[in-house]
Design a protein around this motif. Structure first.
Motif, short mmCIF file in Angstrom:
data_model
loop_
_atom_site.label_atom_id
_atom_site.label_comp_id
_atom_site.label_asym_id
_atom_site.label_seq_id
_atom_site.Cartn_x
_atom_site.Cartn_y
_atom_site.Cartn_z
N GLU A 79 9.65 8.56 -15.83
CA GLU A 79 9.13 9.39 -16.92
C GLU A 79 10.24 10.18 -17.59
N SER A 80 11.21 10.63 -16.80
CA SER A 80 12.36 11.35 -17.36
C SER A 80 13.63 10.63 -16.92
N PRO A 81 14.64 10.60 -17.76
CA PRO A 81 15.88 9.90 -17.40
C PRO A 81 16.49 10.50 -16.14
N THR A 82 16.77 9.67 -15.17
CA THR A 82 17.33 10.15 -13.91
C THR A 82 18.05 9.03 -13.19
N VAL A 83 19.00 9.42 -12.37
CA VAL A 83 19.71 8.50 -11.49
C VAL A 83 20.29 9.32 -10.34
N ASP A 84 20.24 8.76 -9.15
CA ASP A 84 20.86 9.37 -7.96
C ASP A 84 22.09 8.51 -7.63
N MET A 85 23.25 8.87 -8.22
CA MET A 85 24.42 8.00 -8.11
C MET A 85 24.95 7.94 -6.68
N ALA A 86 24.95 9.04 -5.95
CA ALA A 86 25.47 9.02 -4.58
C ALA A 86 24.68 8.04 -3.72
N ARG A 87 23.36 8.08 -3.88
CA ARG A 87 22.52 7.16 -3.09
C ARG A 87 22.68 5.72 -3.57
N LEU A 88 22.85 5.53 -4.88
CA LEU A 88 23.03 4.17 -5.40
C LEU A 88 24.33 3.57 -4.88
N ASP A 126 32.24 16.63 -6.66
CA ASP A 126 31.23 15.59 -6.50
C ASP A 126 29.82 16.18 -6.52
N ASP A 127 29.71 17.48 -6.29
CA ASP A 127 28.42 18.15 -6.30
C ASP A 127 28.54 19.36 -7.23
N THR A 128 28.21 19.15 -8.48
CA THR A 128 28.40 20.20 -9.49
C THR A 128 27.40 21.34 -9.25
N PRO A 129 27.85 22.61 -9.32
CA PRO A 129 26.92 23.73 -9.15
C PRO A 129 25.82 23.71 -10.21
N LEU A 130 24.67 24.24 -9.83
CA LEU A 130 23.54 24.26 -10.76
C LEU A 130 23.87 25.10 -11.99
N GLY A 131 23.50 24.58 -13.13
CA GLY A 131 23.73 25.30 -14.38
C GLY A 131 25.11 25.11 -14.95
N ALA A 132 26.03 24.52 -14.21
CA ALA A 132 27.40 24.32 -14.70
C ALA A 132 27.51 22.93 -15.31
N GLY A 181 33.35 13.52 -11.12
CA GLY A 181 32.85 13.46 -9.76
C GLY A 181 31.65 12.53 -9.65
N THR A 182 31.13 12.43 -8.43
CA THR A 182 30.05 11.49 -8.17
C THR A 182 28.79 11.84 -8.95
N ASP A 183 28.40 13.13 -8.95
CA ASP A 183 27.11 13.49 -9.55
C ASP A 183 27.19 13.69 -11.05
N ALA A 184 28.35 13.39 -11.69
CA ALA A 184 28.40 13.51 -13.14
C ALA A 184 27.43 12.54 -13.79
N ALA A 185 27.21 11.38 -13.18
CA ALA A 185 26.25 10.43 -13.73
C ALA A 185 24.83 11.01 -13.70
N ASP A 186 24.52 11.79 -12.66
CA ASP A 186 23.19 12.40 -12.61
C ASP A 186 22.99 13.36 -13.78
N CYS A 234 15.92 -5.13 -11.54
CA CYS A 234 16.28 -5.26 -10.13
C CYS A 234 16.19 -3.88 -9.47
N HIS A 235 16.27 -3.89 -8.15
CA HIS A 235 16.23 -2.63 -7.38
C HIS A 235 17.31 -2.69 -6.31
N VAL A 236 18.23 -1.73 -6.38
CA VAL A 236 19.22 -1.52 -5.32
C VAL A 236 18.79 -0.25 -4.60
N GLY A 237 18.23 -0.44 -3.43
CA GLY A 237 17.61 0.69 -2.77
C GLY A 237 16.37 1.09 -3.54
N ASP A 238 16.28 2.36 -3.90
CA ASP A 238 15.15 2.86 -4.69
C ASP A 238 15.47 2.95 -6.18
N GLN A 239 16.69 2.61 -6.56
CA GLN A 239 17.10 2.75 -7.95
C GLN A 239 16.88 1.44 -8.71
#
Length: 944
Positions: free
Chosen positions: A82-91, A162-168, A254-259, A318-323
């Motif tokens: 429903e909303s654009p999202t991705v969990d890159m670390a898990r992917l 790799d883990d950006t602070p919230l709001g930054a 970092g890793t979570d920039a894609a998120d 396709c599905h790689v894991g849950d993504q």
């Protein structure tokens, strides 16, 4: 009846034991020969397999230092929910788990590299605006590349989190060159505008990034930074749809920039996982077992993980894991590498088979000589048995019953010993069939020669042709058969190339050469005999006459000597050719004492080319352009345009054919002025419409388009195209691309393109090459730390250490040494076999007053023609045979050069081998003379 049968068995057993005691020395010789052959059949393949495994591992390691051989990539579907999202670390973690789907041994030979990377499509940098110069717009590529972290150091700030602070905002790191080009530093903000996703977005998404740090790249031995040019150095290129210049840069996140980017509405990046090949032990066998699962890896993944269709893009979902992701793609560069190695290995095996087959032929001839000597020693006993009524079959069986058990035991012991000494865990395996074939050949040789020695003579028939005419007819038929077989084998080699079956062709050629020698050898001796008949004294005449009389009987000894000497000369020629070719290949790869290659067309820093005394430099720039023929308007694209300063090339290599051709044509030809600039050029032969010239248009940075008229002043010859000065720059040009060489003074007209490259050649001014560290320091100072530097000495060491090259040299050295040893034994036995006739002649002449010095001279004269004939025949065979098979001997793949290396004989080895043959014959003559002196008068009279 039973008692009589027992007595006959005991009698037969007693005869066998008597035969064994009488033939013990020669049976021991046959046992040692079979022991060695069977041991080689078990030991040699394992050693050769170890060399092949080492060669394959070397090639895989060198290729993986340049770029990953196997990659798995996909793009996450961020708009599936429903909303654009991705969990890159898990992917990234779920993607590495797909390694288990390889299955079988492939899972142990391929491993996912740590982490994973992703790259977005270039985004427009809207803030800050372009910083100075002719740049009108900037493109920034956002990348996550964990492999880069160990190859850089931060001069300010730190790596992106790799883990950006919230709001930054997401963090990004830039290289020093990129930060200077953008006019930003640590803490600066970058505003990016990404392309909208079709059917989902109407306006482009905007994202703000903060610069967390500025890094400096560190030089490494691998080619990592060469494969990531825009990450370390920004590039410029003309805008595609508007006037102006575009600055292309790249940064690390970092890793979570894609998120965070997905939450901002940016479509998913291209996610890539790298797989590294790690082939331990039997690398060649493992590689062959790997190609099957690897070729089906992508199809199997898509079949298992892809179900349904993505409603947004219409692609397979396709599905790689849950993504949810797009289709998975496997890029396989390992299989082509294995195919190329298999072709090289096939050529190496074919060349090695020439030496192996020659060794087998010499060993078989040695066996025949030993059996003939054994039968000569037992000739009186065999005649006695024939007189007592023994049949041919009985005598053959009796002789086989003595020899065959010895051969069998020796073959078993030799094969077991070879298996014990052979290295384990290699791709080579013992060859029991070859060991059994060698043992069977020795055993059958004993039986066949025994049958020929004891068979009953054919009864005389009426109206039969004279025996001499019948024997002569059979000899002619046999000679024609061998000559036709050798010619057919050579024709097959030249047409279809070498293989394991055609490896015996050199043996056929050697046999044909011996047959020709046996035809010419008596004729030459007869001519010599006519000359000695007219001279004074009888020693020369009798010695030459005896040699002419024994000439037909020396065929086997002549065959062994010619084949042994020819094989050794052949092997020396191959090794000398490969060694000289390696030096030429190293010169071609390095261009000079050293060369440095940098991505893009960049100019060295002022004074960098003259900063190191004692080193001469030459700079070459490579551009890719589109040329239009003046005569017919035909478009030729792409064309490799190389700009050089001929005076620099002449200083680096004064004897270079390329420099001698370029200096008078390009050195005094500055580019003209005006709307159209005329440039002189040397063109490659494969460039069409070269007579009428060409035109092209280039867009330099900040300047209006420049029109160039190319005026061909010469065509590059094969020698000039293969000049080492062009080696490093040719390595950057795809095969089959036409080439144009023009003056370096036209470089200001060319644009700075990332697709081009810069090559710097470095040559020591003195006779000795400078130290490698000095050359590397000078190259790095001129082209920067990201340039790839290669020295000629290190390249030559790497080529010589190649497993296939060193293995081929080992095979020829070992086979030549063993063939020489077996040949010496065969000749020694042949001389012992024929010594009775020579001793009889000498004894008869001694009763007529021949003194010791004359006897020694006569012994030498009897054996010297054999030495001369074998030396001449073997040398000519070893020198001519490779030239007859030149098309089948592709040595270029072992040398790394641009062309087939010229065949070069090792004349020092040839002279040493010829001298060895002559010394052997003279030593045999001296030994026979010494033995003749020890005989008493009674022995002399008995022999006479």
């Amino acid at each position: 009846m039973a008692r009589a049968r027992g007595r006959r068995g005991a009698t037969a057993l007693r005869l066998v034991r008597k035969e064994v005691r009488g033939d013990l020395p020669l049976l021991a010789f046959l046992a040692v020969l079979v022991l060695a052959l069977a041991g080689l059949c078990a030991w040699a393949p394992a050693v050769a397999g170890r060399q092949e495994d080492r060669a394959l591992r070397q090639r895989i390691a060198a290729a993986q230092d340049e770029a990953p051989l196997v990659t798995l990539s996909t793009a996450p579907e961020v708009f599936a929910a429903e909303s654009p999202t991705v969990d890159m670390a898990r992917l990234l973690a779920d993607g590495r788990a797909l390694h288990d789907r390889l299955g079988g041994p492939a899972a142990g030979d391929l491993a996912f590299a740590a982490g994973g990377s992703y790259d977005y499509r270039p985004a427009a940098l809207t803030a800050p605006p372009p910083h100075g110069g002719p740049v009108t717009s900037t493109e920034l590529t956002v990348s996550h590349l964990p492999a880069a972290q160990g190859r850089l150091s931060y001069v300010s700030g730190r790596a992106p989190a790799d883990d950006t602070p919230l709001g930054a905002p997401p963090q990004i790191a830039l290289s020093q060159s990129t930060a200077q080009a953008l006019g930003v530093g640590t803490g600066s903000r970058l505003a990016l505008e990404f392309a909208p996703t079709p059917a989902v977005q109407q306006s482009p998404p905007h994202v703000a990034l903060v610069v967390s740090g500025v890094f400096r790249t560190t030089a490494g031995a691998d080619g990592f930074w060469s494969s990531q040019p825009t990450l370390a150095q920004p590039t410029r290129h003309p805008a595609e749809r508007s006037a102006g210049t575009v600055l292309s840069v790249r940064g690390l996140v970092g890793t979570d920039a894609a998120d965070r980017l997905a939450q901002a509405g940016v479509s998913g990046p291209q996610v890539t996982w790298q797989l590294r090949a790690d082939l331990h032990g039997a690398a060649v066998d493992r590689a062959h077992a790997l190609t099957g699962p690897l070729s089906q890896f992508g199809a199997d993944l898509n079949a298992d993980l892809c179900q349904g269709v993505d409603p947004v893009t219409g692609d397979i979902s396709c599905h790689v894991g849950d993504q949810q992701t797009g289709p998975l793609r496997v890029t396989d560069a390992l299989t082509p590498l294995l195919d190329a190695f298999t072709a090289q290995d096939h050529q190496a095996r074919a060349l090695a088979s020439f030496a192996v087959d020659s060794l087998a032929a010499v060993a078989l001839a040695t066996t025949a000589v030993a059996v003939r000597l054994l039968l000569r020693r037992r000739a009186a006993y065999l005649r006695l048995q024939r007189a007592r009524g023994a049949s041919t079959a009985r005598l053959v069986v009796l002789r086989s019953a003595v020899a065959w058990p010895v051969v069998l035991v020796a073959a078993l012991l030799g094969f077991a010993g070879g298996r014990y000494l052979a290295p384990g865990g290699t791709s080579g395996s013992a060859q029991p069939v070859a060991a059994a074939a060698s043992a069977a050949a020795v055993a059958l040789t004993v039986s066949l020669l025994t049958w020929l020695a004891v068979r009953e003579p054919a009864r005389a028939r009426r109206r039969r042709r004279p025996r001499r005419r019948a024997v002569g007819g059979r000899r002619v038929v046999m000679e024609l058969t061998v000559l036709l077989a050798a010619g057919a084998g050579l024709a097959a080699l030249r047409s279809q190339g070498p293989d394991q079956v055609l490896g015996a062709v050199p043996v056929l050629v050697a046999l044909a050469a011996v047959l020709v020698l046996l035809r010419l050898y008596p004729l030459a001796l007869r001519l010599l005999l006519r000359q000695t008949r007219r001279g004074r004294g009888t020693v020369g005449f009798v010695g030459v006459a005896r040699a002419a009389h024994d000439a037909p009987a020396t065929g086997l000894a002549l065959f062994v000597l010619v084949l042994t000497l020819g094989t050794a000369v052949f092997g020396g020629l191959v090794q000398r050719t490969v060694d000289d070719g390696l030096a030429a290949g190293a010169a071609w790869s390095a261009g000079a004492d050293a060369s440095a290659t940098a991505a893009g067309n960049t100019a060295p820093a002022p004074g960098a080319l003259t900063g190191t005394p004692g080193i001469r430099t030459a700079l070459q720039h490579l551009h890719t352009m589109e040329l239009v023929g003046r005569a017919d308007g035909a478009v030729v694209s792409p064309v490799a345009v190389v700009t050089v300063d001929p005076r620099q090339l002449a200083a680096v290599a004064p004897r270079s054919p390329l420099a001698r051709a370029l200096v008078p044509a390009l050195a005094a030809a500055p580019p003209g002025a005006g709307a159209t600039v005329t440039l002189p050029a040397f063109v490659s032969p494969d460039l069409p419409s070269g007579r009428g010239g060409f035109t092209s248009t280039v867009q330099a940075d900040g300047r209006p388009p420049a029109h160039i008229a190319w005026n061909p002043v010469g065509t590059l010859t094969t020698a000039q195209l293969h000049d080492p000065l062009l080696g490093p720059v040719t390595a950057q040009i795809p095969a089959g691309t036409p080439m144009v060489i023009t003056t370096a003074s036209a470089e200001y007209l060319m644009s700075q393109r990332a697709s081009g490259s810069t090559v710097l050649l470095l040559q020591g001014a003195g006779p000795a090459a400078p130290d490698a560290a000095v050359l590397r320091s000078a190259a790095t100072r001129a082209l920067g730390p990201l340039s790839r530097v290669g020295t000629r000495s290190q390249t030559l060491s790497a080529l010589r250490a190649d497993g296939l090259t060193s293995g081929l040299g080992t095979v020829y050295a070992t086979a030549s040494a063993l063939a020489a040893l077996a040949g010496l034994l065969a000749v020694a036995l042949e001389l012992v076999l024929t010594s009775h006739e020579r001793s009889r002649t000498t004894s008869f002449l001694r009763t007529l007053g021949l003194d010791g010095r004359q006897a020694r001279a006569m012994h030498v004269l009897q054996l010297l023609p054999l030495a001369v004939a074998s030396a001449v025949g073997g040398t000519l065979l070893g020198l001519v045979e490779p030239r007859l098979m030149a098309k089948a001997m592709d040595l270029r793949q072992f040398t790394g050069g641009p062309a087939q290396p010229a065949l070069r004989a090792d004349y020092s080895l040839t002279l040493a081998l010829v001298a060895g043959v002559v010394v052997l014959i003279l030593a045999a003559a001296a030994a026979e003379t010494a033995l003749a002196r020890r005989r008493r008068l009674a022995s002399v009279l008995r022999l006479a």
